[in-house]
Design a protein around this motif. Structure first.
Motif: not given
Ligand code: NAD
Length: 349
Positions: A149-177
């Motif tokens: 199983r491969k986990i990288t800092r860069q891969g984790s950061a870019r999926i997190a950024r995609a999630g947070f950017e999406l949350a900013m476009r939604r009403a509730r602005r909540h992220v669950t990791l």
């Protein structure tokens, strides 16, 4: 918009035909100028070319504005990488965005919900795409197998950024990791650390962290509390089938695979061989995936009418569900083609 259409296996050709008709209707209504090129991938391509995806097809998709891929019977490919894996890896489609929501006409199996699973799509346990060369699902001896199983800092950061950017476009602005850092302390510890760092860039977004096994219990108990769920590859794959089914059916599971420059619409489910060729498949999963692709393309190219077309498709889906124009899996009695015709009728109006 140049779109490549690969219908896939099993129910793929049935739901891809409906989706193309829907895209034709919105293209006309919103002047999108969608031009489609048809080709084959999966079983038909193995039979004709000896490969599930030809290299020249990857280049053709790379040159297009988007790909519509029907589900494929990957389990039957005997080790040959399936089209999803090939395109996700070749086009670096790192974010798999899988919304799951209920509608007034379809209340869901466990109450109302409106959430999005944001799944990392290129690393984790997925041995068909997590190595530069070779396959990370390894037979050590005839009786011993290991998977890496491969986990990288860069891969984790870019999926997190995609999630947070999406949350900013939604009403509730909540992220669950969602993670398993209590056991996978190093790899999921790295995932969480990278996500927490990205979270600091989004002070308007509230964040919680939940261990994956508890997460499925929380989802079943109270799905309404979740907004955007960010997680690693396999957890996201499993959780998103659960959330799609909770929203009414796996047949409602839309899904977009997006990278920095390319995107692929592909339903969350598989090729459903148990119902293939019988006009039983729910086409809404791929139709909603196509709406996600239009939204993505509109944002990437600065053309708001693509977003308007996406919202019109979602409204047509909601109206069909409300009017009982639905397939068996969501409590209706219509066939795939009839539901497709109803969607097109509403979009042409
Ligand atoms: P599946 O998702 O194809 O089907 C699971 C269940 O959901 C079945 O009962 C099926 O009839 C139902 N279902 C799925 N889509 C539906 C729809 N649109 N309308 C109504 N019912 C629907 O899972 P499976 O049977 O485990 O896998 C079949 C094949 O699909 C396997 O070869 C697997 O490898 C492949 N697969 C491909 C993808 C992909 O292309 N992204 C994803 C998952 C599985």
């Amino acid at each position: 918009m140049q779109l490549v259409v690969l219908p896939g296996d099993g129910i793929g050709p049935e739901i891809a035909a409906v989706t193309e008709a829907v895209l034709g209707a919105v293209s006309q209504r919103f002047q999108l100028g969608i031009a489609t090129t048809h080709d084959i991938a999966g079983q038909a391509s193995i039979a004709r070319y000896g490969k599930a995806v030809r290299p020249e097809l990857v280049e053709q998709v790379r040159a297009a504005d988007g790909l519509l891929l029907g589900p494929t019977s990957t389990l039957d490919y005997a080790g040959e990488p399936g089209p999803s894996a090939v395109f996700r890896k070749a086009l670096d489609l790192f974010a798999n965005i899988r919304p799951a929501r209920t509608y007034p006409g379809l209340p869901g199996r466990l109450g109302t919900m409106d959430l999005v699973v944001v799944r990392e799509n290129t690393e984790g346990f997925y041995a068909d795409r997590n190595m530069a060369h070779g396959n990370a699902d390894i037979l050590v001896t005839e009786d011993v197998a290991i998977a890496i199983r491969k986990i990288t800092r860069q891969g984790s950061a870019r999926i997190a950024r995609a999630g947070f950017e999406l949350a900013m476009r939604r009403a509730r602005r909540h992220v669950t990791l969602v993670h398993k850092a209590n056991v996978l302390t190093t790899s999921d510890g790295l995932f969480l650390a990278a996500c927490r760092e990205v979270a600091r860039e989004f002070p308007e977004v509230t964040v919680e962290e939940i261990i994956v096994d508890a997460m499925v219990a929380h989802l079943v108990r109270n799905p309404a509390r979740f907004d955007v769920i960010v997680t690693t590859n396999m957890f996201g794959d499993i959780i998103s089938d659960l959330t799609a089914e909770m929203s009414g059916s796996l047949g409602m599971g839309g899904s977009l695979n997006a990278g920095a420059r390319h995107a692929m619409a592909q339903a969350a489910h598989g090729s459903a061989p148990d119902i293939a060729g019988r006009d039983l498949a729910n086409p809404m999963s791929l139709v909603l995936s196509a709406a996600q692709l239009l939204e993505w393309h509109g944002r990437a190219s600065g053309q708001p009418r693509f977003g308007e077309a996406a919202r019109a498709i979602e409204a047509a889906v909601a109206a069909c569900l409300e009017a009982g124009e639905r397939t068996h899996d969501v409590g209706g009695s219509q066939g795939t083609r009839e539901v497709g015709a109803a969607l097109v009728r509403r979009l042409a109006a």
